[in-house]
Design a protein around this motif. Structure first.
Motif, PDB file in Angstrom:
ATOM      1  N   LEU A   1       0.832  -1.208   0.000  1.00  9.19           N
ATOM      2  CA  LEU A   1       0.000   0.000   0.000  1.00  9.19           C
ATOM      3  C   LEU A   1       0.871   1.264   0.000  1.00  9.19           C
ATOM      4  N   VAL A   2       1.915   1.282   0.825  1.00  8.21           N
ATOM      5  CA  VAL A   2       2.826   2.433   0.870  1.00  8.21           C
ATOM      6  C   VAL A   2       3.537   2.596  -0.476  1.00  8.21           C
ATOM      7  N   PHE A   3       3.912   1.476  -1.107  1.00  4.77           N
ATOM      8  CA  PHE A   3       4.532   1.544  -2.431  1.00  4.77           C
ATOM      9  C   PHE A   3       3.602   2.255  -3.414  1.00  4.77           C
ATOM     10  N   VAL A   4       2.344   1.843  -3.446  1.00 11.92           N
ATOM     11  CA  VAL A   4       1.389   2.451  -4.379  1.00 11.92           C
ATOM     12  C   VAL A   4       1.242   3.938  -4.084  1.00 11.92           C
ATOM     13  N   LEU A   5       1.137   4.287  -2.803  1.00 11.79           N
ATOM     14  CA  LEU A   5       0.975   5.698  -2.425  1.00 11.79           C
ATOM     15  C   LEU A   5       2.212   6.519  -2.793  1.00 11.79           C
ATOM     16  N   MET A   6       3.404   5.958  -2.613  1.00  7.69           N
ATOM     17  CA  MET A   6       4.638   6.688  -2.939  1.00  7.69           C
ATOM     18  C   MET A   6       4.851   6.791  -4.446  1.00  7.69           C
ATOM     19  N   TYR A   7       4.673   5.703  -5.148  1.00  9.44           N
ATOM     20  CA  TYR A   7       5.006   5.676  -6.564  1.00  9.44           C
ATOM     21  C   TYR A   7       4.077   6.565  -7.385  1.00  9.44           C
ATOM     22  N   PHE A   8       2.820   6.585  -7.022  1.00  4.11           N
ATOM     23  CA  PHE A   8       1.871   7.411  -7.768  1.00  4.11           C
ATOM     24  C   PHE A   8       1.667   8.773  -7.124  1.00  4.11           C
ATOM     25  N   ASP A   9       2.565   9.163  -6.243  1.00  3.80           N
ATOM     26  CA  ASP A   9       2.593  10.484  -5.597  1.00  3.80           C
ATOM     27  C   ASP A   9       1.280  10.810  -4.889  1.00  3.80           C
ATOM     28  N   LEU A  10       0.664   9.805  -4.275  1.00 12.23           N
ATOM     29  CA  LEU A  10      -0.554  10.013  -3.512  1.00 12.23           C
ATOM     30  C   LEU A  10      -0.252  10.315  -2.039  1.00 12.23           C
ATOM     31  N   LEU A  11       0.921   9.896  -1.581  1.00  9.88           N
ATOM     32  CA  LEU A  11       1.307  10.126  -0.186  1.00  9.88           C
ATOM     33  C   LEU A  11       1.729  11.572   0.020  1.00  9.88           C
ATOM     34  N   LEU A  12       2.601  12.035  -0.841  1.00  9.21           N
ATOM     35  CA  LEU A  12       3.053  13.426  -0.819  1.00  9.21           C
ATOM     36  C   LEU A  12       3.003  13.955  -2.239  1.00  9.21           C
ATOM     37  N   ALA A  13       2.515  15.150  -2.376  1.00  9.90           N
ATOM     38  CA  ALA A  13       2.458  15.749  -3.712  1.00  9.90           C
ATOM     39  C   ALA A  13       3.860  16.173  -4.137  1.00  9.90           C
TER      40      ALA A  13
END
Length: 194
Positions: free
Chosen positions: A175-187
């Motif tokens: 889940l963290v990978f998906v959020l980081m890779y697609f710039d959903l965690l931090l803009a």
């Protein structure tokens, strides 16, 4: 009185091999039968021992060493996926250097941000995602293998607990990978328009 003895009829000498069943007495026949029964019983006992050892080997509980080690490795990989590793650091630095080398002197600020921040960020996400996926796969295999082999054999409770923890850590890592890779965690930071 006549003291002379009359010679007795000579007894026929016979060996046990010359005797037939008809010549044997009842006691001798019983003795031979008892010996034969003992020999058969010994053979049966040997067969029973073999069957018993086979049954004992089949009912012996496996040690689960491989499953326990795999569950611990999966949990460790899940922790590494969430906290990062030196591999992710090296790949991130390499992506940053590669991005800087590709920049030209006339590159705008957004291109510089992408080369120096976004590419290393995505490289770190990919490496951590690979660790998380491996942790998830290994943990699921640990939990699934007893069910695939023989359903009556189960893993010890602590091995199942560690494997489930590894599944949770691996799922969070993916889940963290998906959020980081697609710039959903931090803009991605953007330069102000001039």
């Amino acid at each position: 009185m006549d003291t002379t003895k009359t010679p007795a009829a000579p007894e026929a000498e016979s060996t046990p091999a010359d005797l037939t069943k008809a010549d044997l007495t009842k006691a001798e026949i019983d003795t031979e039968l008892a010996d034969a029964e003992l020999a058969d019983a010994d053979l049966d006992d040997d067969e029973d021992d073999d069957e018993f050892s086979d049954e004992l080997a089949a009912t012996r509980e496996p040690s689960h060493v491989a499953s326990a080690a795999s569950a611990i490795v999966a949990a460790g990989l899940g922790v590494v996926a969430l906290s990062g590793s030196w591999v992710a650091g090296i790949v991130s630095e390499r992506a940053g250097v590669t991005g800087r080398l590709e920049l030209t002197q006339a590159a705008d600020v957004n291109a510089q941000i992408a080369a120096q921040f976004v590419q290393p960020w995505h490289a770190t996400a990919v490496v951590n995602g690979i660790f998380a996926a491996i942790a998830l796969i290994v943990a699921i295999l640990v939990l699934a293998l007893p069910a695939l082999g023989s359903p009556q054999r189960t893993l010890p409770a602590w091995v199942r607990s560690v494997a489930w923890a590894a599944v949770a850590l691996g799922a969070i890592g993916v889940l963290v990978f998906v959020l980081m890779y697609f710039d959903l965690l931090l803009a991605v930071p953007q330069a102000a328009a001039v």
